[in-house]
Design a protein around this motif. Structure first.
Motif, PDB file in Angstrom:
ATOM      1  N   LEU A   1     -15.201   7.904   0.108  1.00 26.81           N
ATOM      2  CA  LEU A   1     -13.862   7.363  -0.097  1.00 26.81           C
ATOM      3  C   LEU A   1     -13.022   7.818   1.081  1.00 26.81           C
ATOM      4  CD1 LEU A   1     -11.705   5.931  -1.813  1.00 26.81           C
ATOM      5  CD2 LEU A   1     -11.281   8.132  -2.935  1.00 26.81           C
ATOM      6  N   SER A   2     -12.383   6.878   1.768  1.00 28.14           N
ATOM      7  CA  SER A   2     -11.656   7.243   2.992  1.00 28.14           C
ATOM      8  C   SER A   2     -10.386   6.428   3.156  1.00 28.14           C
ATOM      9  CB  SER A   2     -12.549   7.044   4.223  1.00 28.14           C
ATOM     10  OG  SER A   2     -12.874   5.670   4.390  1.00 28.14           O
ATOM     11  N   TYR A   3      -9.451   7.055   3.852  1.00 29.72           N
ATOM     12  CA  TYR A   3      -8.219   6.380   4.278  1.00 29.72           C
ATOM     13  C   TYR A   3      -8.075   6.599   5.773  1.00 29.72           C
ATOM     14  CZ  TYR A   3      -3.318   5.813   5.497  1.00 29.72           C
ATOM     15  OH  TYR A   3      -2.156   5.444   6.128  1.00 29.72           O
ATOM     16  N   ILE A   4      -7.786   5.509   6.519  1.00 31.25           N
ATOM     17  CA  ILE A   4      -7.659   5.575   7.972  1.00 31.25           C
ATOM     18  C   ILE A   4      -6.353   4.909   8.373  1.00 31.25           C
ATOM     19  CG2 ILE A   4      -8.750   5.095  10.187  1.00 31.25           C
ATOM     20  CD1 ILE A   4     -11.360   4.628   8.713  1.00 31.25           C
TER      21      ILE A   4
ATOM     22  N   PRO B   1      -3.863  -4.184  11.791  1.00 37.57           N
ATOM     23  CA  PRO B   1      -4.166  -3.576  10.481  1.00 37.57           C
ATOM     24  C   PRO B   1      -4.186  -2.051  10.602  1.00 37.57           C
ATOM     25  CG  PRO B   1      -6.148  -4.507  11.450  1.00 37.57           C
ATOM     26  CD  PRO B   1      -5.020  -4.890  12.359  1.00 37.57           C
ATOM     27  N   SER B   2      -3.023  -1.419  10.405  1.00 41.75           N
ATOM     28  CA  SER B   2      -2.887   0.006  10.693  1.00 41.75           C
ATOM     29  C   SER B   2      -3.323   0.902   9.544  1.00 41.75           C
ATOM     30  CB  SER B   2      -1.435   0.320  11.066  1.00 41.75           C
ATOM     31  OG  SER B   2      -0.563  -0.097  10.044  1.00 41.75           O
ATOM     32  N   ASP B   3      -3.283   0.423   8.302  1.00 40.85           N
ATOM     33  CA  ASP B   3      -3.674   1.234   7.148  1.00 40.85           C
ATOM     34  C   ASP B   3      -4.920   0.638   6.504  1.00 40.85           C
ATOM     35  OD1 ASP B   3      -1.488   3.224   7.041  1.00 40.85           O
ATOM     36  OD2 ASP B   3      -0.241   1.454   6.746  1.00 40.85           O
ATOM     37  N   VAL B   4      -5.980   1.451   6.415  1.00 41.18           N
ATOM     38  CA  VAL B   4      -7.262   0.971   5.907  1.00 41.18           C
ATOM     39  C   VAL B   4      -7.763   1.941   4.844  1.00 41.18           C
ATOM     40  CG1 VAL B   4      -9.645   0.372   6.477  1.00 41.18           C
ATOM     41  CG2 VAL B   4      -7.810  -0.079   8.136  1.00 41.18           C
ATOM     42  N   ILE B   5      -8.165   1.399   3.689  1.00 43.04           N
ATOM     43  CA  ILE B   5      -8.766   2.186   2.609  1.00 43.04           C
ATOM     44  C   ILE B   5     -10.148   1.617   2.326  1.00 43.04           C
ATOM     45  CG2 ILE B   5      -8.601   2.894   0.200  1.00 43.04           C
ATOM     46  CD1 ILE B   5      -5.599   2.681   0.401  1.00 43.04           C
TER      47      ILE B   5
ATOM     48  N   ALA C   1     -18.884  -1.665  -2.950  1.00 37.48           N
ATOM     49  CA  ALA C   1     -17.982  -1.349  -1.844  1.00 37.48           C
ATOM     50  C   ALA C   1     -16.630  -2.003  -2.067  1.00 37.48           C
ATOM     51  CB  ALA C   1     -18.583  -1.817  -0.516  1.00 37.48           C
ATOM     52  N   ALA C   2     -15.606  -1.340  -1.552  1.00 34.34           N
ATOM     53  CA  ALA C   2     -14.250  -1.883  -1.603  1.00 34.34           C
ATOM     54  C   ALA C   2     -13.570  -1.579  -0.276  1.00 34.34           C
ATOM     55  CB  ALA C   2     -13.460  -1.278  -2.760  1.00 34.34           C
ATOM     56  N   HIS C   3     -12.753  -2.514   0.167  1.00 39.76           N
ATOM     57  CA  HIS C   3     -12.054  -2.365   1.437  1.00 39.76           C
ATOM     58  C   HIS C   3     -10.686  -3.027   1.318  1.00 39.76           C
ATOM     59  CE1 HIS C   3     -11.375  -2.582   5.856  1.00 39.76           C
ATOM     60  NE2 HIS C   3     -10.809  -3.739   5.551  1.00 39.76           N
ATOM     61  N   ALA C   4      -9.681  -2.383   1.898  1.00 38.61           N
ATOM     62  CA  ALA C   4      -8.335  -2.964   1.929  1.00 38.61           C
ATOM     63  C   ALA C   4      -7.661  -2.537   3.217  1.00 38.61           C
ATOM     64  CB  ALA C   4      -7.513  -2.509   0.720  1.00 38.61           C
ATOM     65  N   HIS C   5      -6.975  -3.473   3.880  1.00 38.05           N
ATOM     66  CA  HIS C   5      -6.161  -3.105   5.038  1.00 38.05           C
ATOM     67  C   HIS C   5      -4.844  -3.873   5.002  1.00 38.05           C
ATOM     68  CE1 HIS C   5      -8.569  -6.536   6.862  1.00 38.05           C
ATOM     69  NE2 HIS C   5      -7.331  -6.914   7.153  1.00 38.05           N
ATOM     70  N   GLU C   6      -3.851  -3.253   5.593  1.00 39.10           N
ATOM     71  CA  GLU C   6      -2.493  -3.793   5.525  1.00 39.10           C
ATOM     72  C   GLU C   6      -1.846  -3.713   6.899  1.00 39.10           C
ATOM     73  OE1 GLU C   6       1.538  -3.202   2.814  1.00 39.10           O
ATOM     74  OE2 GLU C   6       0.215  -1.492   3.207  1.00 39.10           O
ATOM     75  N   ARG C   7      -1.104  -4.766   7.237  1.00 41.16           N
ATOM     76  CA  ARG C   7      -0.316  -4.786   8.463  1.00 41.16           C
ATOM     77  C   ARG C   7       1.145  -4.490   8.136  1.00 41.16           C
ATOM     78  NH1 ARG C   7      -4.337  -8.716   9.239  1.00 41.16           N
ATOM     79  NH2 ARG C   7      -5.287  -8.657  11.326  1.00 41.16           N
ATOM     80  N   PRO C   8       1.841  -3.775   9.012  1.00 38.33           N
ATOM     81  CA  PRO C   8       3.260  -3.498   8.748  1.00 38.33           C
ATOM     82  C   PRO C   8       4.103  -4.759   8.627  1.00 38.33           C
ATOM     83  CG  PRO C   8       2.413  -2.027  10.449  1.00 38.33           C
ATOM     84  CD  PRO C   8       1.349  -3.048  10.180  1.00 38.33           C
ATOM     85  N   SER C   9       3.754  -5.809   9.372  1.00 36.59           N
ATOM     86  CA  SER C   9       4.527  -7.040   9.324  1.00 36.59           C
ATOM     87  C   SER C   9       4.274  -7.784   8.010  1.00 36.59           C
ATOM     88  CB  SER C   9       4.139  -7.939  10.500  1.00 36.59           C
ATOM     89  OG  SER C   9       4.776  -9.199  10.407  1.00 36.59           O
ATOM     90  N   SER C  10       5.309  -8.441   7.502  1.00 37.04           N
ATOM     91  CA  SER C  10       5.178  -9.275   6.304  1.00 37.04           C
ATOM     92  C   SER C  10       5.371 -10.753   6.619  1.00 37.04           C
ATOM     93  CB  SER C  10       6.199  -8.838   5.240  1.00 37.04           C
ATOM     94  OG  SER C  10       7.514  -8.944   5.762  1.00 37.04           O
TER      95      SER C  10
END
Length: 724
Positions: A337-340, A355-359, A381-390
């Motif tokens: 389990l990791s957060y980057i 994509p600055s935040d990755v779980i 497996a599970a993966h999620a990433h998020e960009r600061p922009s909306s």
């Protein structure tokens, strides 16, 4: 006759020691008696004991050898005539011409004395006092770790002259009064008081030797490290760095725990490059063992501005990644389990659209069911990433990813079993995968997609081995695989599998995408073979050739992957090794017309004095992955041992497309038993609006003898023609 004299001498001294002990008060604890052996021993009428010729005295772990020793029972003292060697059994040795010592050899006065610590550091003096077996005081002393030949009147390469030197054997410290550092007897530095650790110390608080740094952006300056011990398991190093254009404080903190360790390092600067801004960086890392075999790992990286690390040559990274991870690895199970968090330092990248935040979460387990045989593998497996922009990706209508976020879930079940039919090896593979992907801030792909992917594969191998005289063996293995993945491809953006590599490691994979956000679909046949030659007394080589033919084209494979179209490029990979130290390996992708899309070659050669290596990389242009022009690069690295004391190294990287060097570095080092001098130069040919090209020079000087033995092999200069 001599043996009888030595035995009689031991008995006489034992009787004398017992009579001396009888005079002590009952409440006092008597020291262990000294024992003498010699070629000749005489006891005078006034009970003085005189030993002459090859005299050896023992008291506890302390041993003295001399030409003559006289014991005075009235004072309890020893008069010793040299040459004298006194060894305490703990790494301290004293050489002298004359000595007056107590009967336990712990106190007294020595003339013409030389103190040798841990066979590294020599302290010569006109007079030496020993107090309590702990303190040794030297007057008019010269200290060096350089090898000094008998009768050589030339001064050592370096020495510290002092009016007085006190060695605290218990604390492992040397205290100097009126100290002068001399290079070839020329005074270059003076301190009224100086404290240095002796060679027995592994960690002690104090200054480390300074470093001279010269940088085309920062100017020339000094860095003076100060090491601080904070107990047995912690330490802090503070390094002020002052140059023409900067005032910087560097730091490093380390701590060891019972089940882990951490390290923190960074710097804070006030410079003329950005005079109105405070600049700095902070890196940290750690690892801890948790209960039930879990391991916690973390590292974080932060910097004040994009150019700071490059300006100060602290790191060559153009993207920072901070991560915290918990994992467990067992024989048939893996959990992670990791957060980057990513931060780009490139001037052509917008932080808001990356994509600055990755779980990520991964669970793998394998079973060996006896009912059906083979091996059963389960993966979730599970993966999620998020960009600061909306901002919606389609808002500008240019197809540029702005604010898209993604969440992915995958479950795989796979059964493998291998059958042996004579020389033919057959491996079957059956599986089923479920994929769910959700997309937000992207109206083009709506909410995402989901689906099932059944899969099957059959791999055939026929290994053949031929042995010949001399132990040479040749190995040939033709291979073929037919594979199928069903289901429809998911209608989702390509967020994770934008860079695909085709090599001998995934030639027989059913899907060659690096992530499970997409899979190869339909039927495919992979075929090829491997040849290897193993010669225990000569050269060895291996070669792999392979190709893939598909039922339908996979649109997410770009041209440079070698997998586009229904027929892939040929994969050719091999390596060659010689006993003389030469090794060459390479890999390339080419089509039927021998047009190369990728190629890489690496070669290394080494012997007792020289090691060199180089590589060549070439990638064709590919607009699908924003590669508008080819990439061509040459690298070279090497080191040479010039002689017993001198060594040099180089590192060079050349951009073939731009026609200029990208980085270059060289170093020259001189090392012997008393000094280590290192000179380095680094040149960065940056091409950026935030990073300027720079050249850095570094000079480090370390005087040996004031640190613990690092295990490094050190050559000692000899007095004769042959090296020691």
């Amino acid at each position: 006759m001599a043996r009888g004299v030595r035995a009689w001498g031991c008995a006489a001294l034992l009787i004398l020691a017992l009579s001396t002990m009888a005079t002590l008060a009952p409440a006092q604890e008597a020291p262990a008696p000294a024992v003498l052996v010699a070629d000749e021993i005489e006891v005078t009428r006034d009970r003085r004991l005189i030993a002459r010729g090859n005299v050896e005295a023992f008291q506890g772990n302390t041993r003295v050898t001399a030409q003559a020793i006289e014991y005075n029972p009235d004072t309890g003292g020893l008069t010793i005539t040299g040459p004298i060697i006194l060894d305490d059994g703990a790494g301290t040795r004293i050489l002298a011409s004359q000595a007056e010592l107590s009967n336990d050899l712990q106190d007294g006065l020595l003339s013409g004395a030389r103190l040798v610590l841990n066979e590294q550091l020599q302290l010569s003096s006109v007079q030496m006092n020993r107090v309590g077996g702990r303190y040794t005081q030297l007057y008019k002393s010269a200290v060096t770790s350089c090898h000094i030949c008998e009768g050589d009147t030339r001064p050592p390469l370096w020495q510290i002259r002092a009016r007085r030197v006190v060695h605290d054997q218990e604390e492992g410290q040397l205290y100097f009064d009126d100290a002068q550092l001399r290079i070839r007897n020329i005074p270059v530095f003076y301190l009224p008081r100086l404290r240095l650790p002796d060679p027995t110390q592994e960690r002690t608080t104090g200054f480390l030797f300074p470093e001279i740094r010269s940088n085309s952006l920062l100017g020339t300056g000094f860095a003076v490290p100060y090491f601080i011990t904070l107990g047995d398991h912690r330490d802090l190093t503070l390094t002020p760095y002052l140059a023409n254009n900067t005032k910087t404080l560097e730091f490093r903190y380390r701590q060891a725990f019972q089940r882990g360790r951490i390290i923190l390092q960074g710097a804070f600067s006030d410079d003329q490059l950005q005079p109105n801004d405070s600049r700095g960086y902070f890196f940290g890392a750690g690892e801890f063992e948790l209960n039930r075999d879990f391991v916690l790992q973390f590292d974080f990286e932060a910097v004040s501005d994009d150019a700071y690390l490059s300006d100060y040559s602290y790191a060559g990274k153009d993207r920072l990644d901070s991560q915290i991870q918990i994992n467990r690895t067992r024989r048939d199970e893996f959990i992670r389990l990791s957060y980057i968090n990513f931060k780009s330092l490139r001037d052509d990248e917008d932080e808001d659209v990356l994509p600055s935040d990755v779980i990520e979460a991964l669970y793998e387990r394998r079973f060996f069911p006896s009912l059906i045989g083979g091996e059963l593998r389960l993966t979730a497996a599970a993966h999620a990433h998020e960009r600061p922009s909306s901002v919606d990706t389609d808002a500008n209508g240019d197809g540029v990813v702005d604010g898209r976020d993604l969440v992915r879930f995958n479950v795989d079940a796979e059964w493998l079993r291998t059958y042996q039919m004579g020389g033919l090896q057959m491996q079957t593979q059956l599986g089923l995968a479920g994929d769910v992907i959700r997309v937000s801030d992207d109206s083009v792909f709506d909410d995402g997609d989901s689906g099932l992917a059944p899969m099957a594969g059959l791999t055939l191998r026929y290994p053949m081995v031929r042995a010949s005289a001399g132990g040479v063996r040749q190995f040939i293995e033709p291979i073929a695989q037919i594979g199928w993945i069903g289901g429809d491809g998911l209608s989702v953006p390509n967020e994770e599998s934008t860079r695909v590599e085709f090599d001998e490691g995934n030639l027989l994979s059913l899907s060659r995408f690096p992530a499970t956000d997409r899979r190869e679909r339909g039927w495919a046949v992979a075929f090829g073979g491997t040849w290897a030659r193993l010669d225990p007394d000569g050269w060895s080589a291996s070669l792999t050739l392979g190709q893939i033919v598909r039922q339908e084209e996979q649109i997410d494979f770009s041209d440079t992957t070698g997998l586009s179209g229904t027929t892939s490029d040929f994969l050719l990979a091999g390596q060659l090794e010689f006993d003389a130290g030469l090794a060459v390996s390479g890999r390339t992708l080419f089509n039927e017309s021998f047009d190369v899309s990728k190629a890489e070659v690496r070669g290394d050669w080494s012997n007792d004095r020289l090691n060199v290596g180089g590589s060549y990389i070439w990638i064709n242009e590919d607009t699908d992955i924003d590669l508008d022009s080819p990439i061509g690069e040459l690298t070279f690295d090497g080191g040479i041992k010039i002689d017993r004391f001198w060594s040099a190294n180089v590192d060079w990287r050349y951009d073939l497309e731009l026609g200029r060097a990208a980085t270059a570095a060289a170093g020259l080092t001189y090392t012997n038993e008393c000094v280590r001098v290192g000179l380095s130069i680094n040149r960065s040919f940056a091409d950026s609006t935030t990073i300027e090209p720079s050249t850095s020079l570094g000079l480090t000087v370390s005087l040996r003898g004031f640190a613990a033995d690092t295990g490094e092999q050190v050559v000692t200069r000899s007095c004769g023609k042959q090296a020691k």
